[in-house]
Design an enzyme around this catalytic site. Structure first.
Site, PDB file in Angstrom:
ATOM      1  CE  LYS A 116      -3.906  -1.657   2.597  1.00 51.37           C
ATOM      2  NZ  LYS A 116      -4.894  -2.149   1.384  1.00 51.37           N
ATOM      3  CD  GLU A 200      -5.365   5.887   3.808  1.00 55.13           C
ATOM      4  OE1 GLU A 200      -6.547   5.450   3.968  1.00 55.13           O
ATOM      5  OE2 GLU A 200      -4.757   5.314   2.888  1.00 55.13           O
ATOM      6  CG  HIS A 235     -12.651  -1.151   8.019  1.00 55.97           C
ATOM      7  ND1 HIS A 235     -13.502  -0.071   7.843  1.00 55.97           N
ATOM      8  CD2 HIS A 235     -12.012  -0.866   9.246  1.00 55.97           C
ATOM      9  CE1 HIS A 235     -13.131   1.017   8.886  1.00 55.97           C
ATOM     10  NE2 HIS A 235     -12.529   0.212   9.641  1.00 55.97           N
ATOM     11  NE  ARG A 294      -7.169  -9.526  -5.031  1.00 54.92           N
ATOM     12  CZ  ARG A 294      -8.275  -9.025  -4.647  1.00 54.92           C
ATOM     13  NH1 ARG A 294      -9.535  -9.177  -5.201  1.00 54.92           N
ATOM     14  NH2 ARG A 294      -8.370  -8.159  -3.504  1.00 54.92           N
TER      15      ARG A 294
HETATM   16  P1  ADP Z   1      -8.183  -3.250   1.999  1.00 56.12           P
HETATM   17  O1  ADP Z   1      -6.884  -3.449   1.133  1.00 56.12           O
HETATM   18  O2  ADP Z   1      -7.740  -4.355   3.475  1.00 56.12           O
HETATM   19  O3  ADP Z   1      -9.301  -3.852   1.473  1.00 56.12           O
HETATM   20  P2  ADP Z   1      -8.653  -0.782   1.740  1.00 56.12           P
HETATM   21  O4  ADP Z   1      -7.447   0.127   1.852  1.00 56.12           O
HETATM   22  O5  ADP Z   1      -9.285  -1.164   0.437  1.00 56.12           O
HETATM   23  O6  ADP Z   1      -8.184  -2.010   2.606  1.00 56.12           O
HETATM   24  O7  ADP Z   1      -9.875  -0.376   2.627  1.00 56.12           O
HETATM   25  C1  ADP Z   1     -10.947  -1.313   3.035  1.00 56.12           C
HETATM   26  C2  ADP Z   1     -12.152  -0.323   3.552  1.00 56.12           C
HETATM   27  O8  ADP Z   1     -11.677   0.327   4.991  1.00 56.12           O
HETATM   28  C3  ADP Z   1     -12.490   0.604   2.763  1.00 56.12           C
HETATM   29  O9  ADP Z   1     -13.654   0.165   1.826  1.00 56.12           O
HETATM   30  C4  ADP Z   1     -13.205   1.538   4.012  1.00 56.12           C
HETATM   31  O10 ADP Z   1     -14.570   1.321   4.363  1.00 56.12           O
HETATM   32  C5  ADP Z   1     -12.431   1.348   4.950  1.00 56.12           C
HETATM   33  N1  ADP Z   1     -11.315   2.547   4.914  1.00 56.12           N
HETATM   34  C6  ADP Z   1     -10.001   2.452   4.291  1.00 56.12           C
HETATM   35  N2  ADP Z   1      -9.468   3.712   4.262  1.00 56.12           N
HETATM   36  C7  ADP Z   1     -10.072   4.457   5.073  1.00 56.12           C
HETATM   37  C8  ADP Z   1     -10.034   5.861   5.333  1.00 56.12           C
HETATM   38  N3  ADP Z   1      -8.904   6.620   5.254  1.00 56.12           N
HETATM   39  N4  ADP Z   1     -11.093   6.326   6.011  1.00 56.12           N
HETATM   40  C9  ADP Z   1     -12.162   5.668   6.123  1.00 56.12           C
HETATM   41  N5  ADP Z   1     -12.335   4.445   5.799  1.00 56.12           N
HETATM   42  C10 ADP Z   1     -11.220   3.806   5.283  1.00 56.12           C
END
Ligand code: ADP
Length: 464
Positions: A116, A200, A235, A294
């Site tokens: 990431k 973040e 999440h 993917r």
């Molecule tokens: P992963 O790769 O583990 O799936 P992501 O970065 O895609 O992680 O985030 C998954 C979920 O986590 C998002 O859909 C959202 O609901 C929550 N999320 C991620 N980053 C943030 C953020 N900065 N603020 C609020 N929610 C977040």
């Protein structure tokens, strides 16, 4: 075209890939662990090779063994599905060295998007807006604390190697940061062998909106719009909808998301399938969060919306063919929604469940698609994630989709094990959900969704 492919996965995704291969007249090879000897994906393929014990590291992640299986059976290509080896750059390289086509993107793109923190640097370079945060390599705890203070609270600490909504910590106030950081790093080391984190700003009640991108080796790219994956628990996605039922998704916003996706693809030199994921604030501001290189669990709703088979296109592009999907010949015609039928207990914080499935009656009829690994008499194993089946409803408009999903959930009988079916029956009836009033906090904000009696589904009542 390939004559034989090996599917390096299990569960519903292995069955789903096998279904397309079969239609195309391509022979399939399954691989399986001890626990999966009787699994549906083994029966769905023409041949099957046992690759080891139940723990993923002893079977589905054992890529030398998987490459041997491909050589032994004369497979020419490997489809990794999702999870397991699908985003493993070393595996993609090893396939190439063994003379096998990897049905996915180039290893360089997997690497570029894999971590990431590093991928965020690349996205920044491409000029795409990111959630304000820190994604540097310096992991000194004092620096991380001062970065979090600068970003402001609530803040989110994420494992750089994380995925699938796992290993994140929400920090509400400054005093909680140090303890949350230590616990996130501990979990990251245990899960991924890498304790690097990024920080973040925590976006309050955003929508998770993603774009499906598909490119070929000749530089053609098509953008398929949009999946709303806002209904999540912890999440992790539970319901996916296309197009988003939210009124805030304007044509201008769609154009912006497409332009950002285009900027990224150009920066990375991408081909095959990618999903570009954004968080969109309640005011309609998009921030890019990550790119998955993917097939996604929710790819089926895009297939229902556009009438395409993404696995077929993936196989063709891996073979070196030109992408047949173009903006002109790929027009959206349907709305679609997927719910993840997981073997877990929603009323017990979605705790995983396993055991014997005593009855299984699958829904069907107009507007229903089901990708499943389940059947009566199947012992759902405790060794893997709780994904059981994927139920999709599709129709000409959102109201039809709601009606079809409601009916299908009512018909669906899975006996002997707790599943998310009764919970989704509540979700579908919820007035705010029906109006598209969802965000990533929807489930947490509506505890009334958890109040239900796990009554026998209508299908079961009828057959008594
Ligand atoms: P992963 O790769 O583990 O799936 P992501 O970065 O895609 O992680 O985030 C998954 C979920 O986590 C998002 O859909 C959202 O609901 C929550 N999320 C991620 N980053 C943030 C953020 N900065 N603020 C609020 N929610 C977040």
């Amino acid at each position: 075209m390939f004559k034989k492919i090996l599917i390096a996965n299990r569960g519903e995704i292995a069955c789903r890939v096998a279904a397309t291969a079969k239609r195309l007249g391509i022979q399939t090879v399954a691989v399986y662990s001890d626990a999966d000897a009787q699994a549906k994906h083994v029966a769905a393929c023409d041949e099957a090779v046992h690759i080891g014990g139940n723990a993923p590291k002893d079977s589905y992640l054992r890529w030398e063994r998987i490459l041997d299986a491909a050589q032994q059976t004369g497979a020419q290509a490997i489809h990794p599905g999702y999870g397991f080896l699908s985003e493993n750059e070393d595996f993609a390289n090893a396939c190439a060295q063994a003379g096998l086509a990897f049905i996915g993107p180039p290893a360089s793109a997997i690497r570029a998007m894999g971590l990431k923190a590093e991928s965020k640097q690349l996205m920044e370079k491409a000029g795409v807006p990111l959630v304000p945060g820190y994604h540097g390599t310096d992991q000194n705890p004092e620096l991380l604390q001062s970065e979090a203070d600068r970003i402001g609270y609530p803040a989110l600490i994420k494992a750089s190697a994380g995925g699938g909504g796992k290993v994140m910590r929400l920090v509400e106030k400054r005093e909680d940061f140090a303890a949350a950081l230590a616990s996130c790093q501990r979990e990251a080391i245990n899960s991924f062998g890498n304790d690097a984190v990024l920080i973040e700003k925590y976006v309050q009640r955003p929508r998770h909106i993603e774009i499906q991108v598909f490119g070929d080796t000749q530089g053609n790219v098509v953008y398929l719009f949009e999946r709303d994956c806002s209904v999540q628990r912890n999440h992790q996605k539970l319901v996916e909808i296309t197009p988003s039922p939210w009124a805030g998704i304007t044509p201008e916003l769609r154009e912006r998301l497409k332009e950002y996706s285009r900027m990224l693809v150009r920066e990375v030199g991408y081909y095959s399938l990618a999903t570009v994921e954004f968080l969109v604030t309640p005011q309609g501001e998009p921030y890019l969060i990550e790119v998955n290189t993917r097939l996604q669990v929710e790819h089926g709703i895009t297939e229902s919306r556009y009438g395409v088979d993404l696995v077929e296109e993936q196989i063709a592009v891996a073979f070196g063919a030109k992408l047949r999907l173009t903006e002109e010949n790929t027009k959206p015609s349907h709305f679609a929604m997927q719910v993840r039928i997981n073997c877990e207990d929603p009323q017990n914080n979605f705790a995983p469940n396993s055991g014997l499935i005593t009855r299984y009656v699958s829904p069907g009829g107009p507007g229903v698609r089901i990708d499943s690994n389940l059947s009566a008499g199947y012992e759902f194993p405790p060794n893997y994630d709780s994904a059981g089946s994927l139920l999709i409803a599709y129709g000409r408009d959102w109201q039809k989709v709601l009606g079809i999903m409601d009916r299908a959930l009512g018909e669906y009988v899975i006996g002997g094990i707790k599943t998310t079916i009764p919970f989704f029956r509540q979700v579908i009836k919820h007035a705010l959900f029906r109006k598209g009033g969802i965000n990533t906090n929807f489930i947490a904000d509506h505890p009334e969704l958890m109040v239900y009696t796990d009554l026998a589904p209508e299908g079961e009542r009828l057959s008594r």
